[in-house]
Design an enzyme around this catalytic site. Structure first.
Site, PDB file in Angstrom:
ATOM      1  N   LYS A  94     -33.456  86.545 -86.596  1.00 40.20           N
ATOM      2  CA  LYS A  94     -34.184  87.297 -87.407  1.00 40.20           C
ATOM      3  C   LYS A  94     -35.297  86.642 -88.249  1.00 40.20           C
ATOM      4  O   LYS A  94     -36.530  86.753 -88.424  1.00 40.20           O
ATOM      5  CB  LYS A  94     -33.501  88.023 -88.482  1.00 40.20           C
ATOM      6  CG  LYS A  94     -32.600  89.224 -87.907  1.00 40.20           C
ATOM      7  CD  LYS A  94     -31.890  90.055 -88.681  1.00 40.20           C
ATOM      8  CE  LYS A  94     -31.348  91.284 -87.719  1.00 40.20           C
ATOM      9  NZ  LYS A  94     -30.308  92.186 -88.566  1.00 40.20           N
TER      10      LYS A  94
ATOM     11  N   LYS B  43     -29.230  93.969 -76.248  1.00 42.02           N
ATOM     12  CA  LYS B  43     -28.472  94.873 -76.645  1.00 42.02           C
ATOM     13  C   LYS B  43     -29.355  96.050 -77.661  1.00 42.02           C
ATOM     14  O   LYS B  43     -30.372  95.928 -77.840  1.00 42.02           O
ATOM     15  CB  LYS B  43     -27.543  94.427 -77.925  1.00 42.02           C
ATOM     16  CG  LYS B  43     -28.384  94.226 -79.301  1.00 42.02           C
ATOM     17  CD  LYS B  43     -27.105  94.229 -80.301  1.00 42.02           C
ATOM     18  CE  LYS B  43     -27.768  94.013 -81.754  1.00 42.02           C
ATOM     19  NZ  LYS B  43     -27.446  95.041 -82.579  1.00 42.02           N
TER      20      LYS B  43
ATOM     21  N   LYS C 141     -32.029  99.085 -83.499  1.00 42.56           N
ATOM     22  CA  LYS C 141     -32.957  99.893 -84.253  1.00 42.56           C
ATOM     23  C   LYS C 141     -34.174  99.001 -84.453  1.00 42.56           C
ATOM     24  O   LYS C 141     -35.293  99.825 -84.948  1.00 42.56           O
ATOM     25  CB  LYS C 141     -32.176 100.550 -85.510  1.00 42.56           C
ATOM     26  CG  LYS C 141     -31.915  99.291 -86.495  1.00 42.56           C
ATOM     27  CD  LYS C 141     -31.380 100.065 -87.888  1.00 42.56           C
ATOM     28  CE  LYS C 141     -30.529  99.069 -88.591  1.00 42.56           C
ATOM     29  NZ  LYS C 141     -29.079  99.283 -88.470  1.00 42.56           N
TER      30      LYS C 141
HETATM   31  P1  ATP Z   1     -30.529  95.326 -86.080  1.00 38.23           P
HETATM   32  O1  ATP Z   1     -30.791  95.680 -84.853  1.00 38.23           O
HETATM   33  O2  ATP Z   1     -31.732  95.959 -87.070  1.00 38.23           O
HETATM   34  O3  ATP Z   1     -29.925  94.225 -86.361  1.00 38.23           O
HETATM   35  P2  ATP Z   1     -28.457  96.896 -85.227  1.00 38.23           P
HETATM   36  O4  ATP Z   1     -28.890  98.145 -84.649  1.00 38.23           O
HETATM   37  O5  ATP Z   1     -27.904  95.755 -84.569  1.00 38.23           O
HETATM   38  O6  ATP Z   1     -29.606  96.467 -86.276  1.00 38.23           O
HETATM   39  P3  ATP Z   1     -26.493  96.964 -87.248  1.00 38.23           P
HETATM   40  O7  ATP Z   1     -26.490  97.801 -88.578  1.00 38.23           O
HETATM   41  O8  ATP Z   1     -26.753  95.473 -87.388  1.00 38.23           O
HETATM   42  O9  ATP Z   1     -27.106  97.548 -86.243  1.00 38.23           O
HETATM   43  O10 ATP Z   1     -24.879  96.989 -86.853  1.00 38.23           O
HETATM   44  C1  ATP Z   1     -23.958  98.181 -87.223  1.00 38.23           C
HETATM   45  C2  ATP Z   1     -22.703  98.006 -86.433  1.00 38.23           C
HETATM   46  O11 ATP Z   1     -22.989  98.369 -85.228  1.00 38.23           O
HETATM   47  C3  ATP Z   1     -22.174  96.603 -86.422  1.00 38.23           C
HETATM   48  O12 ATP Z   1     -20.626  96.572 -86.109  1.00 38.23           O
HETATM   49  C4  ATP Z   1     -22.591  96.120 -84.860  1.00 38.23           C
HETATM   50  O13 ATP Z   1     -21.838  95.108 -84.286  1.00 38.23           O
HETATM   51  C5  ATP Z   1     -22.751  97.469 -84.190  1.00 38.23           C
HETATM   52  N1  ATP Z   1     -23.702  97.461 -82.976  1.00 38.23           N
HETATM   53  C6  ATP Z   1     -24.918  97.271 -83.522  1.00 38.23           C
HETATM   54  N2  ATP Z   1     -25.618  97.269 -82.112  1.00 38.23           N
HETATM   55  C7  ATP Z   1     -24.683  97.544 -81.195  1.00 38.23           C
HETATM   56  C8  ATP Z   1     -24.978  97.772 -79.836  1.00 38.23           C
HETATM   57  N3  ATP Z   1     -26.138  97.681 -79.153  1.00 38.23           N
HETATM   58  N4  ATP Z   1     -23.630  97.810 -79.255  1.00 38.23           N
HETATM   59  C9  ATP Z   1     -22.430  97.960 -79.699  1.00 38.23           C
HETATM   60  N5  ATP Z   1     -22.251  97.690 -81.332  1.00 38.23           N
HETATM   61  C10 ATP Z   1     -23.354  97.498 -81.684  1.00 38.23           C
END
Ligand code: ATP
Ligand code: LTN
Length: 329
Positions: free
Chosen positions: A115, A197, A200
């Site tokens: 980040k 992965k 968002k």
């Molecule tokens: P960013 O990409 O902005 O970091 P994010 O989409 O990864 O956001 P978070 O809010 O950080 O989402 O994650 C919320 C929860 O969802 C956490 O437990 C995280 O591990 C899980 N998570 C996020 N992305 C994935 C994914 N692609 N597959 C499985 N679990 C996920």
């Protein structure tokens, strides 16, 4: 919260829209754990402000996340849902843990490196310290299991390290939490790029299916999803990353083992498989959105208030214990 069940704690930031990766990796586990654990699910607003937020949007997002939890099946009769900032002990314990955590611990955190790398100019001290606040969230409630997606493993590991270090120096104080990952679905990949992965913060909206996507938009995203070379529908995450990811999504949403799906699509092509998956995703979103739209703000405020009231005594007890161990009481 007085029972002998093991404690589970997890949380999500109220920043931006949630996607099916968040559901499949994290929230779907929470739903399944509700019978067997004392469950605490948090909306981590103090984590959200580690990056710049519009105050009005943030306020709205806090309620939205609570509504999403409820609409996905978190039952306030069985689980606590609360807002992190409504229990002061989170930041209080984070400060004490800051004096246990070392700069060398935080310098290892890959999520910060990623980040910070994208955003050199705007990186805050809060973003660097983010995993210590997460450790405080977890340790405050004597947590046994932390159900998250794979990208959060390193942060959970840090909470274990800090708990052990504190216990070693001051005597038994914290329970050591365990990491709970789904066997399949802990790392849902991007639809437009199965090497990374689903996220968002991805550049293209075709990377993910948001829980708020109109079902017909989601169908288009599935149809556009990248596929592998060849035409076989086979789970092989090393050599067939794209189709393995789609199979995982299908399997969890439709509650069918992957090998049954492989059999079902043995003589089919990607087109037929994607049509069926699109239908399943569409049904899932329609059902979720109907429930979501029925929940009003008043209900949510009540759930959050009741949730915080229920667990505040645990947080107070922990912070008292910690302060007395370190000589501040
Ligand atoms: P960013 O990409 O902005 O970091 P994010 O989409 O990864 O956001 P978070 O809010 O950080 O989402 O994650 C919320 C929860 O969802 C956490 O437990 C995280 O591990 C899980 N998570 C996020 N992305 C994935 C994914 N692609 N597959 C499985 N679990 C996920
Ligand atoms: N860092 C997590 C959110 C989070 C969390 C927690 C998860 C904050 N505190 C405690 C589990 C337990 C994320 O999903 N980005």
């Amino acid at each position: 919260m007085k029972n002998n069940k093991p404690v589970t704690f997890s949380g999500i930031q109220p920043s931006g829209e949630l996607h099916i990766g968040n559901y499949l990796g994290a929230i779907s586990q929470w739903v399944d754990m509700q019978g067997n654990y004392s469950c605490i699910f948090c909306i981590v607003d103090y984590h959200a402000i580690t990056v710049r937020q519009d105050p009005k949007k943030l306020n709205k997002n806090i309620r939205e996340i609570a509504k999403i939890y409820l609409a996905l099946g978190i039952d306030p009769k069985k689980s606590v849902i609360f807002q992190q900032s409504s229990i002061n002990e989170h930041t209080e314990l984070a400060w004490i843990l800051n004096c246990i955590a070392r700069i060398s611990d935080l310098n290892k955190m890959t999520q910060f490196k990623d980040k910070a790398d994208k955003n050199q100019e705007k990186v805050t001290v809060g973003l660097y310290d983010y995993p210590v606040l997460m450790a405080a969230d977890i340790l405050l409630y004597n947590t046994d299991q932390v159900p998250v997606g794979k990208d959060q493993s390193q942060h959970v590991e840090l909470s274990r390290t800090l708990a052990k270090r504190f216990n070693k120096r001051f005597g038994q104080t914290f329970r050591i939490p365990g990491l709970k990952l789904r066997k399949q679905g802990a790392n849902i990949m991007g639809l437009d790029n199965p090497e990374k992965k689903m996220s968002k913060s991805a550049e293209s909206k075709n990377n993910y299916i948001a829980l708020t996507d109109a079902p017909e938009i989601a169908v288009k995203k599935i149809k556009k999803a990248v596929t592998d070379s060849g035409s076989e529908i086979k789970y092989d995450p090393k050599n067939k990353k794209a189709i393995s990811n789609l199979l995982t999504i299908y399997s969890i949403l439709d509650n069918k083992p992957i090998n049954n799906l492989e059999k079902k699509y043995k003589n089919s092509n990607y087109g037929k498989f994607k049509d069926d998956l699109a239908q399943i995703v569409q049904n899932f979103l329609k059902e979720f959105q109907a429930k979501y739209n029925r929940i009003n703000d008043k209900q949510v405020d009540q759930v959050l208030e009741n949730g915080a009231d229920k667990i505040r005594p645990i947080a107070k007890q922990t912070i008292q214990r910690v302060k007395s161990k370190i000589g501040i009481n």
